[in-house]
Scaffold this active site. Structure first.
Site, mmCIF file in Angstrom:
data_model
loop_
_atom_site.group_PDB
_atom_site.id
_atom_site.type_symbol
_atom_site.label_atom_id
_atom_site.label_comp_id
_atom_site.label_asym_id
_atom_site.label_seq_id
_atom_site.Cartn_x
_atom_site.Cartn_y
_atom_site.Cartn_z
ATOM 1 N N LYS A 86 3.649 -15.133 2.336
ATOM 2 C CA LYS A 86 3.930 -16.033 1.222
ATOM 3 C C LYS A 86 5.443 -16.206 1.137
ATOM 4 O O LYS A 86 6.087 -15.764 0.168
ATOM 5 C CB LYS A 86 3.376 -15.434 -0.090
ATOM 6 C CG LYS A 86 1.884 -15.603 -0.300
ATOM 7 C CD LYS A 86 1.459 -16.988 -0.766
ATOM 8 C CE LYS A 86 1.846 -17.235 -2.211
ATOM 9 N NZ LYS A 86 1.421 -18.619 -2.627
ATOM 10 N N ASP A 106 -11.914 -9.312 4.511
ATOM 11 C CA ASP A 106 -13.197 -9.361 3.796
ATOM 12 C C ASP A 106 -13.759 -10.775 3.841
ATOM 13 O O ASP A 106 -14.959 -10.988 4.021
ATOM 14 C CB ASP A 106 -13.028 -8.951 2.317
ATOM 15 C CG ASP A 106 -13.352 -7.483 2.078
ATOM 16 O OD1 ASP A 106 -13.157 -6.678 3.013
ATOM 17 O OD2 ASP A 106 -13.799 -7.138 0.966
ATOM 18 N N ASP A 122 -6.078 -7.101 3.999
ATOM 19 C CA ASP A 122 -7.243 -6.529 3.325
ATOM 20 C C ASP A 122 -8.128 -7.645 2.778
ATOM 21 O O ASP A 122 -9.344 -7.665 2.993
ATOM 22 C CB ASP A 122 -6.763 -5.601 2.189
ATOM 23 C CG ASP A 122 -7.910 -4.930 1.466
ATOM 24 O OD1 ASP A 122 -8.840 -4.453 2.147
ATOM 25 O OD2 ASP A 122 -7.885 -4.889 0.221
ATOM 26 N N TYR A 180 0.817 -1.210 0.000
ATOM 27 C CA TYR A 180 0.000 0.000 0.000
ATOM 28 C C TYR A 180 0.855 1.267 0.000
ATOM 29 O O TYR A 180 0.385 2.330 -0.414
ATOM 30 C CB TYR A 180 -0.918 0.032 1.231
ATOM 31 C CG TYR A 180 -2.242 -0.668 1.031
ATOM 32 C CD1 TYR A 180 -2.280 -2.009 0.670
ATOM 33 C CD2 TYR A 180 -3.441 0.004 1.210
ATOM 34 C CE1 TYR A 180 -3.497 -2.658 0.502
ATOM 35 C CE2 TYR A 180 -4.656 -0.640 1.041
ATOM 36 C CZ TYR A 180 -4.681 -1.966 0.686
ATOM 37 O OH TYR A 180 -5.882 -2.600 0.522
ATOM 38 N N ASP A 192 -2.457 -17.999 0.820
ATOM 39 C CA ASP A 192 -3.481 -18.673 0.010
ATOM 40 C C ASP A 192 -4.127 -19.806 0.807
ATOM 41 O O ASP A 192 -5.347 -19.980 0.807
ATOM 42 C CB ASP A 192 -2.896 -19.175 -1.332
ATOM 43 C CG ASP A 192 -1.634 -20.030 -1.165
ATOM 44 O OD1 ASP A 192 -1.034 -20.017 -0.069
ATOM 45 O OD2 ASP A 192 -1.255 -20.715 -2.144
#
Ligand code: IPM
Ligand code: MG
Length: 370
Positions: free
Chosen positions: A194, A255, A251, A143, A227
């Site tokens: 990751k 959600d 983020d 970001y 993932d």
């Protein structure tokens, strides 16, 4: 009512203004029944600030926010601003507040209220009793890290790029918050990155592991690829207690976690900075995770509960008013037993709008406070 609790109210755009108005009624209730007053200042942010001042966040609003004890935020964005240049988009106002106030720790609790088990798209046994905390790093990573931009390659094509970078201190400070949270909850911390693909992920895992070895008493630390974490969140979310992760993964995963609770309209958040050396209180901003929902804005049907629960987090984390926060959360639970906004509607319940849901919460507060 004069008080030493200075809050900056930034309703923003779309349903932000509607749910903030509803939140004011909760604040009025607390002033009346608990003598709990706030010094309130209101400002524009996002599209509303662009309309008024030509920028999504004025220097003055930023300065007032920094000077406040806490910021209560609604939501920003809307189709009217889609074609604005990047730096003027409503979201830039929100991101500037996070960055300039150095609110690096974003707490996103996902709790399934017993009455809402049926509203989730997942099977009841998967989500009932769920109580997890996603801790998202909020001031670094893709970001904000440099270099970023869109370059002309001179051959008629362009290159758009962002950088996902984290330094040791950035990882350590969010890791410490994660361990503190885990200690106050179920004692389990899952660090998500990751590291099989990204260098920032390799360092993230190394630093978390070292930090845990040095300071992690009482905390069980696990690691997971992002993932896999997304998959595990819908497969068996109750395996988690606290998840700590970077800005972008946080983020996405928050959600995902929000939908476990039945609706994005249910998820509150707190964004905290480092504790002030004098007061011990962190700089802080509280906002619902859902956005400005332009499709339903202006209709009076928005779910105000994530805003109320964000306000409850403010009471708890910024003003040490745990009893009032508990009361408000209990009232939300009670109101949900028969009242529903459209986003969480279940057959057998009464569908109501923003005002009706607020009435139900205030009514429950009246009854619970007796
Ligand atoms: C969130 C939102 C923001 C983000 C947007 C509005 C900039 O999606 O708070 O999760 O991407 O951080
Ligand atoms: Mg988001």
């Amino acid at each position: 009512m004069a008080s030493n609790r200075k809050i900056m109210v930034l309703p923003g755009d779309g349903i932000g203004t509607e749910i903030m108005k509803a939140n004011m009624r909760v604040m009025d209730w607390l002033a009346k029944h608990r003598s709990l007053g706030f010094d309130m200042q209101e400002g524009f942010v996002g599209g509303a600030a662009y309309d008024a001042h030509g920028t999504p966040l004025t220097d003055e609003t930023l300065a007032d926010s920094i000077a406040s004890d806490a910021v209560l935020f609604g939501a920003v964005g809307g189709p009217a601003y889609d074609d604005l240049p990047f730096e003027l988009k409503p979201e830039r106002g929100l991101l500037a507040l996070r960055k300039e106030m150095d609110l690096f720790a974003n707490l996103r609790p996902a709790i399934v209220f017993p009455s809402l088990v049926e509203a989730s798209t997942l099977k009841p046994n998967v989500v009932s009793g769920l109580d997890i905390m996603i801790l998202r790093e909020l001031c670094g990573g893709s970001y904000f890290a440099e270099p970023r931009g869109i370059d002309d390659l001179g051959d008629g094509s362009r290159k758009g790029y962002d950088t996902n970078a984290y330094t040791t201190p950035e990882i350590e400070r969010i890791g410490r918050v994660g361990m503190d949270l885990a200690r106050k909850r179920g004692g389990k911390l899952t660090s998500v990155e990751k590291s099989n693909v990204m260098h920032s992920g390799i360092l993230w895992r190394e630093v978390m592991t070292a930090l845990h070895a040095a300071e992690g008493d009482g905390v069980e630390l696990g690691h997971m690829y992002a993932d896999n974490c997304a998959m595990q969140l819908v497969r068996n979310p109750k395996q988690f207690d606290v998840i700590v992760t970077d800005n972008l993964f946080g983020d996405l995963l928050s959600d995902c976690a929000a939908m476990l609770t039945g609706s994005l309209g249910m998820l509150p958040s707190a964004s905290l900075g480092a504790p002030d050396p004098e007061t011990g209180l962190p700089k802080a901003m509280y906002e619902p995770v859902h956005g400005s929902a332009p499709d339903i804005a202006g209709k009076g049907i928005a779910n105000p509960l994530a805003q109320f629960m964000s306000f409850a987090m403010m009471l708890r984390y910024s003003f040490d008013q745990g009893a009032e926060a508990d009361l408000l959360e209990a009232a939300v639970d009670k109101a949900l037993q028969s009242n529903r906004t459209g986003d969480i509607m279940t057959p057998g319940c009464t569908e109501t709008g923003t005002e009706g849901m607020t009435d139900a919460v205030l009514d429950a507060m009246d009854r619970l406070a007796r």
